[in-house]
Design a protein around this motif. Structure first.
Motif, PDB file in Angstrom:
ATOM      1  N   PRO A   1       0.833  -1.209   0.000  1.00 32.98           N
ATOM      2  CA  PRO A   1       0.000   0.000   0.000  1.00 32.98           C
ATOM      3  C   PRO A   1       0.869   1.261   0.000  1.00 32.98           C
ATOM      4  O   PRO A   1       1.988   1.259   0.496  1.00 32.98           O
ATOM      5  N   VAL A   2       0.322   2.334  -0.580  1.00 28.10           N
ATOM      6  CA  VAL A   2       1.050   3.592  -0.700  1.00 28.10           C
ATOM      7  C   VAL A   2       0.191   4.703  -0.101  1.00 28.10           C
ATOM      8  O   VAL A   2      -1.018   4.748  -0.305  1.00 28.10           O
ATOM      9  N   LEU A   3       0.825   5.619   0.640  1.00 28.28           N
ATOM     10  CA  LEU A   3       0.144   6.762   1.237  1.00 28.28           C
ATOM     11  C   LEU A   3       0.504   8.018   0.443  1.00 28.28           C
ATOM     12  O   LEU A   3       1.685   8.282   0.188  1.00 28.28           O
ATOM     13  N   TYR A   4      -0.517   8.779   0.028  1.00 23.98           N
ATOM     14  CA  TYR A   4      -0.310  10.003  -0.738  1.00 23.98           C
ATOM     15  C   TYR A   4      -0.848  11.191   0.035  1.00 23.98           C
ATOM     16  O   TYR A   4      -1.941  11.124   0.589  1.00 23.98           O
ATOM     17  N   VAL A   5      -0.105  12.287   0.056  1.00 17.83           N
ATOM     18  CA  VAL A   5      -0.596  13.555   0.571  1.00 17.83           C
ATOM     19  C   VAL A   5      -1.073  14.336  -0.657  1.00 17.83           C
ATOM     20  O   VAL A   5      -0.308  14.544  -1.602  1.00 17.83           O
ATOM     21  N   VAL A   6      -2.341  14.740  -0.635  1.00 17.03           N
ATOM     22  CA  VAL A   6      -2.943  15.400  -1.794  1.00 17.03           C
ATOM     23  C   VAL A   6      -3.238  16.850  -1.445  1.00 17.03           C
ATOM     24  O   VAL A   6      -3.913  17.141  -0.462  1.00 17.03           O
ATOM     25  N   PHE A   7      -2.729  17.759  -2.265  1.00 13.49           N
ATOM     26  CA  PHE A   7      -2.984  19.189  -2.117  1.00 13.49           C
ATOM     27  C   PHE A   7      -3.585  19.672  -3.427  1.00 13.49           C
ATOM     28  O   PHE A   7      -2.926  19.624  -4.456  1.00 13.49           O
ATOM     29  N   GLY A   8      -4.836  20.090  -3.405  1.00 12.59           N
ATOM     30  CA  GLY A   8      -5.520  20.471  -4.627  1.00 12.59           C
ATOM     31  C   GLY A   8      -6.178  19.262  -5.242  1.00 12.59           C
ATOM     32  O   GLY A   8      -7.130  18.724  -4.722  1.00 12.59           O
ATOM     33  N   SER A   9      -5.628  18.754  -6.344  1.00 10.22           N
ATOM     34  CA  SER A   9      -6.170  17.591  -7.045  1.00 10.22           C
ATOM     35  C   SER A   9      -5.130  16.487  -7.122  1.00 10.22           C
ATOM     36  O   SER A   9      -3.935  16.766  -7.228  1.00 10.22           O
ATOM     37  N   ALA A  10      -5.569  15.247  -7.094  1.00  7.35           N
ATOM     38  CA  ALA A  10      -4.650  14.123  -7.210  1.00  7.35           C
ATOM     39  C   ALA A  10      -4.166  13.946  -8.654  1.00  7.35           C
ATOM     40  O   ALA A  10      -3.194  13.251  -8.900  1.00  7.35           O
ATOM     41  N   TRP A  11      -4.853  14.586  -9.580  1.00  8.27           N
ATOM     42  CA  TRP A  11      -4.499  14.462 -10.992  1.00  8.27           C
ATOM     43  C   TRP A  11      -3.786  15.712 -11.469  1.00  8.27           C
ATOM     44  O   TRP A  11      -4.271  16.825 -11.306  1.00  8.27           O
ATOM     45  N   LEU A  12      -2.625  15.523 -12.065  1.00  3.59           N
ATOM     46  CA  LEU A  12      -1.875  16.642 -12.621  1.00  3.59           C
ATOM     47  C   LEU A  12      -2.538  17.099 -13.906  1.00  3.59           C
ATOM     48  O   LEU A  12      -3.028  16.286 -14.675  1.00  3.59           O
ATOM     49  N   ARG A  13      -2.519  18.383 -14.131  1.00  2.00           N
ATOM     50  CA  ARG A  13      -3.088  18.921 -15.366  1.00  2.00           C
ATOM     51  C   ARG A  13      -1.949  19.271 -16.324  1.00  2.00           C
ATOM     52  O   ARG A  13      -0.950  19.832 -15.896  1.00  2.00           O
ATOM     53  N   PRO A  14      -2.112  18.961 -17.615  1.00  2.00           N
ATOM     54  CA  PRO A  14      -1.038  19.282 -18.570  1.00  2.00           C
ATOM     55  C   PRO A  14      -0.888  20.769 -18.783  1.00  2.00           C
ATOM     56  O   PRO A  14      -1.712  21.542 -18.536  1.00  2.00           O
TER      57      PRO A  14
END
Length: 116
Positions: free
Chosen positions: A103-116
């Motif tokens: 399992p992996v732990l992510y800290v999300v600030f804003g959106s989890a998806w990067l925008r191009p």
């Protein structure tokens, strides 16, 4: 909630470290890479309190190594968000994702998806 889909391709002679790779939450970066990569990920959000929400997400990706040889991987997880700036729609939170490895732990600030 939302859905994200993507497809990336590379030409002959592209070095291995520049080849596209499956970029799903829960999948180690550059673990599944090839000449072509396709992926789809969906996220659902449930507003629990005025500033708190819960998310669930999942996706599937495939990396084409050579004609007829594809590696397919699935991943998914859950998380929570806190609206730190409601006026701007800015959220902060944590996601826990499960894929083919640990399992992996992510800290999300804003959106989890990067925008191009």
């Amino acid at each position: 909630g939302g859905v994200r889909a993507g497809w990336r391709d590379s030409s002959d002679g592209t070095p291995f470290y520049l080849r596209p790779y499956v970029g799903l939450r829960g999948v180690q970066a550059m673990r599944y890479q090839g000449e072509e990569v396709a992926e789809v990920e969906a996220e659902l959000r449930f507003q629990w309190r005025p500033r708190w929400s819960v998310v669930a997400f999942g996706g599937i990706g495939t990396a084409g190594i050579e004609a007829g040889e594809d590696e397919t991987v699935t991943a998914g997880g859950v998380g929570f968000r806190y609206a730190i700036a409601r006026t701007y729609g800015l959220h902060l939170g944590l996601d826990v994702a499960w894929g083919p490895d640990d399992p992996v732990l992510y800290v999300v600030f804003g959106s989890a998806w990067l925008r191009p």
